[in-house]
Design a protein around this motif. Structure first.
Motif, PDB file in Angstrom:
ATOM      1  N   GLU A  39      98.325  65.801  60.891  1.00 19.01           N
ATOM      2  CA  GLU A  39      99.017  64.538  60.591  1.00 19.01           C
ATOM      3  C   GLU A  39     100.517  64.750  60.373  1.00 19.01           C
ATOM      4  O   GLU A  39     101.329  63.929  60.797  1.00 19.01           O
ATOM      5  N   GLN A  40     100.881  65.860  59.747  1.00 21.50           N
ATOM      6  CA  GLN A  40     102.317  66.060  59.520  1.00 21.50           C
ATOM      7  C   GLN A  40     103.065  66.309  60.841  1.00 21.50           C
ATOM      8  O   GLN A  40     104.146  65.764  61.082  1.00 21.50           O
ATOM      9  N   TYR A  43     103.246  63.046  62.681  1.00 23.35           N
ATOM     10  CA  TYR A  43     104.174  62.115  62.030  1.00 23.35           C
ATOM     11  C   TYR A  43     105.613  62.465  62.409  1.00 23.35           C
ATOM     12  O   TYR A  43     106.416  61.592  62.743  1.00 23.35           O
ATOM     13  N   ASN A  44     105.930  63.740  62.387  1.00 25.37           N
ATOM     14  CA  ASN A  44     107.296  64.157  62.750  1.00 25.37           C
ATOM     15  C   ASN A  44     107.574  63.940  64.232  1.00 25.37           C
ATOM     16  O   ASN A  44     108.679  63.557  64.608  1.00 25.37           O
ATOM     17  N   ARG A  48     110.541  61.518  65.641  1.00 23.84           N
ATOM     18  CA  ARG A  48     111.508  61.964  66.657  1.00 23.84           C
ATOM     19  C   ARG A  48     111.490  61.055  67.880  1.00 23.84           C
ATOM     20  O   ARG A  48     112.507  60.810  68.500  1.00 23.84           O
ATOM     21  N   GLU A  57     104.309  55.809  61.975  1.00 18.59           N
ATOM     22  CA  GLU A  57     102.977  55.657  61.370  1.00 18.59           C
ATOM     23  C   GLU A  57     102.007  54.993  62.349  1.00 18.59           C
ATOM     24  O   GLU A  57     100.849  55.397  62.459  1.00 18.59           O
ATOM     25  N   VAL A  60     100.915  57.600  64.861  1.00 19.64           N
ATOM     26  CA  VAL A  60      99.943  58.552  64.307  1.00 19.64           C
ATOM     27  C   VAL A  60      98.572  57.888  64.211  1.00 19.64           C
ATOM     28  O   VAL A  60      97.555  58.460  64.628  1.00 19.64           O
ATOM     29  N   GLN A  61      98.561  56.669  63.685  1.00 25.07           N
ATOM     30  CA  GLN A  61      97.289  55.960  63.508  1.00 25.07           C
ATOM     31  C   GLN A  61      96.594  55.719  64.857  1.00 25.07           C
ATOM     32  O   GLN A  61      95.406  56.019  65.008  1.00 25.07           O
ATOM     33  N   PHE A  64      95.270  59.071  66.354  1.00 25.43           N
ATOM     34  CA  PHE A  64      94.034  59.581  65.747  1.00 25.43           C
ATOM     35  C   PHE A  64      92.836  58.666  66.048  1.00 25.43           C
ATOM     36  O   PHE A  64      91.709  59.156  66.189  1.00 25.43           O
ATOM     37  N   LEU A  65      93.090  57.382  66.165  1.00 25.91           N
ATOM     38  CA  LEU A  65      91.993  56.473  66.546  1.00 25.91           C
ATOM     39  C   LEU A  65      91.488  56.818  67.946  1.00 25.91           C
ATOM     40  O   LEU A  65      90.280  56.878  68.185  1.00 25.91           O
TER      41      LEU A  65
ATOM     42  N   ASN B  63     111.198  69.362  59.166  1.00 26.90           N
ATOM     43  CA  ASN B  63     110.154  68.348  59.188  1.00 26.90           C
ATOM     44  C   ASN B  63     110.194  67.486  57.942  1.00 26.90           C
ATOM     45  O   ASN B  63     110.596  67.955  56.873  1.00 26.90           O
ATOM     46  N   LEU B  64     109.741  66.270  58.092  1.00 28.16           N
ATOM     47  CA  LEU B  64     109.613  65.370  56.949  1.00 28.16           C
ATOM     48  C   LEU B  64     108.165  65.393  56.478  1.00 28.16           C
ATOM     49  O   LEU B  64     107.249  65.540  57.296  1.00 28.16           O
ATOM     50  N   PRO B  65     107.936  65.224  55.177  1.00 29.27           N
ATOM     51  CA  PRO B  65     106.540  65.126  54.729  1.00 29.27           C
ATOM     52  C   PRO B  65     105.947  63.783  55.153  1.00 29.27           C
ATOM     53  O   PRO B  65     106.671  62.801  55.308  1.00 29.27           O
ATOM     54  N   VAL B  66     104.636  63.767  55.350  1.00 29.23           N
ATOM     55  CA  VAL B  66     103.965  62.501  55.655  1.00 29.23           C
ATOM     56  C   VAL B  66     103.946  61.679  54.372  1.00 29.23           C
ATOM     57  O   VAL B  66     103.546  62.198  53.319  1.00 29.23           O
ATOM     58  N   PHE B  70     100.798  56.440  53.285  1.00 27.05           N
ATOM     59  CA  PHE B  70     100.349  56.302  54.681  1.00 27.05           C
ATOM     60  C   PHE B  70      99.156  57.209  54.954  1.00 27.05           C
ATOM     61  O   PHE B  70      98.184  56.815  55.604  1.00 27.05           O
ATOM     62  N   LEU B  74      95.613  56.048  56.313  1.00 32.03           N
ATOM     63  CA  LEU B  74      95.099  56.589  57.579  1.00 32.03           C
ATOM     64  C   LEU B  74      93.676  57.106  57.409  1.00 32.03           C
ATOM     65  O   LEU B  74      92.774  56.784  58.201  1.00 32.03           O
ATOM     66  N   MET B  77      91.259  54.257  56.837  1.00 28.91           N
ATOM     67  CA  MET B  77      91.027  53.499  58.070  1.00 28.91           C
ATOM     68  C   MET B  77      90.058  54.250  58.994  1.00 28.91           C
ATOM     69  O   MET B  77      89.139  53.662  59.551  1.00 28.91           O
ATOM     70  N   LEU B  78      90.245  55.569  59.091  1.00 32.04           N
ATOM     71  CA  LEU B  78      89.372  56.350  59.974  1.00 32.04           C
ATOM     72  C   LEU B  78      87.945  56.410  59.435  1.00 32.04           C
ATOM     73  O   LEU B  78      86.983  56.428  60.199  1.00 32.04           O
ATOM     74  N   THR B  81      86.132  53.344  60.445  1.00 33.04           N
ATOM     75  CA  THR B  81      85.964  53.133  61.887  1.00 33.04           C
ATOM     76  C   THR B  81      84.543  53.518  62.305  1.00 33.04           C
ATOM     77  O   THR B  81      84.061  54.573  61.893  1.00 33.04           O
TER      78      THR B  81
END
Lengths: 206, 87
Positions: A39-40, A43-44, A48, A57, A60-61, A64-65, B63-66, B70, B74, B77-78, B81
């Motif tokens: 996920e990280q 997300y990055n 970008r 977001e 990513v969602q 993964f779906l 990198n940025l943290p998630v 969110f 996520l 939501m999964l 599903t």
């Protein structure tokens, strides 16, 4: 006469193989572990490619779906990570047919070939000689990200995959479904584009 | 290329190959050709160095943290599903 079946491609075993086989054998409760692993990174990648957090977001969602739905079709003929990025890149392209940051256009090499210059152009500028740890700061990172976002999408995708996500030319070609030669052409132009933006930034900065 | 010297006819040709040179994707002969040229041509050397630094900056941009909220959304939501059919 019947056509010969396609040759079986060799299966690739990586750190994710066991987990994916478990999920595909019915242990879907293990899917969150796969999400945690990537996920990280995704997300990055989204930041970008898309710029803002909400779009990243969404990317990513949706990725993964799609992975959750289609993981059963993954044949282990490539690293899972490469397949995941192929899904992500495809999701990204579908979602953002037209970038709000950059027009879809070809970058030609000629636009990066400086004209008749002398003196200052024939010197290595200071910013290219300063160690990275001294050069990098928040403002520069922001400038770089904005420059990446202003690249037309096919070029942005190549430079993000190659120079930020760490994929090889071959892997990038596989993810984007283009030839390795095409990856190299786009990558070089994207890098030259970014170099011009950085030159502009440092010309104002010093 | 930035070369002013008309004798440096290879500048444009080499300019096209600088990324492949940096990525070590060129044949040894072409590599040696570029190395010999940049040793003589300061403009091409400057171009190579700025391109290398551009790539290095991309690689080190971090990198940025998630966002935690969110990530929770996520995973929730999964979990909700419907499971896909088994292969």
């Amino acid at each position: 006469m019947t056509a010969a079946p396609p040759p079986n491609r060799p299966k690739i075993n990586d750190n994710d193989t066991e987990l994916i086989q478990a999920i595909n054998s019915g242990q879907t409760e293990k899917f969150p572990e796969l999400v945690r692993r990537y996920e990280q990174k995704l997300y990055n990648f989204g930041r970008r490619m898309c710029g803002d957090a909400v779009d990243a977001e969404d990317l990513v969602q949706d990725t993964f779906l799609n992975v959750f739905r289609y993981l059963k079709d993954f044949r282990h003929e490539t690293k899972f990570k490469n397949w995941l990025y192929r899904v992500a890149a495809s999701t990204c392209i579908k979602k953002r047919r037209r970038s709000k940051f950059a027009p879809e256009r070809e970058l030609s090499l000629e636009e990066f070939v400086p004209g008749e210059e002398s003196g200052a152009a024939a010197q290595v500028p200071d910013w290219a000689q300063i160690p990275l740890e001294k050069l990098l700061n928040e403002e520069l990172v922001q400038t770089l990200h904005q420059a990446i976002l202003s690249l037309p999408e096919p070029y942005r995708l190549v430079v993000v995959l190659r120079d930020m996500e760490g994929f090889s030319t071959e892997e990038t070609a596989q993810i984007m479904n283009i030839s390795g030669a095409n990856v190299k052409v786009r990558l070089h132009r994207a890098r030259l584009f970014l170099r011009e933006k950085l030159k502009g930034y440092f010309a104002h900065d010093v | 290329m930035t070369c002013d010297n008309p004798e440096h006819r290879h500048c444009i040709e080499l300019f096209e190959k600088l990324s492949e040179y940096i990525d070590q994707e060129l044949e040894p002969e072409t590599r040696r050709h570029i190395e010999a040229h940049v040793a003589e041509c300061l403009a091409c050397f400057a171009c190579l160095q700025t391109l290398k630094q551009t790539i290095a900056l991309c690689r080190q941009a971090g990198n940025l943290p998630v966002p935690a909220a969110f990530s929770r959304k996520l995973h929730a939501m999964l979990q909700s599903t419907p499971k896909p059919p088994l292969p």
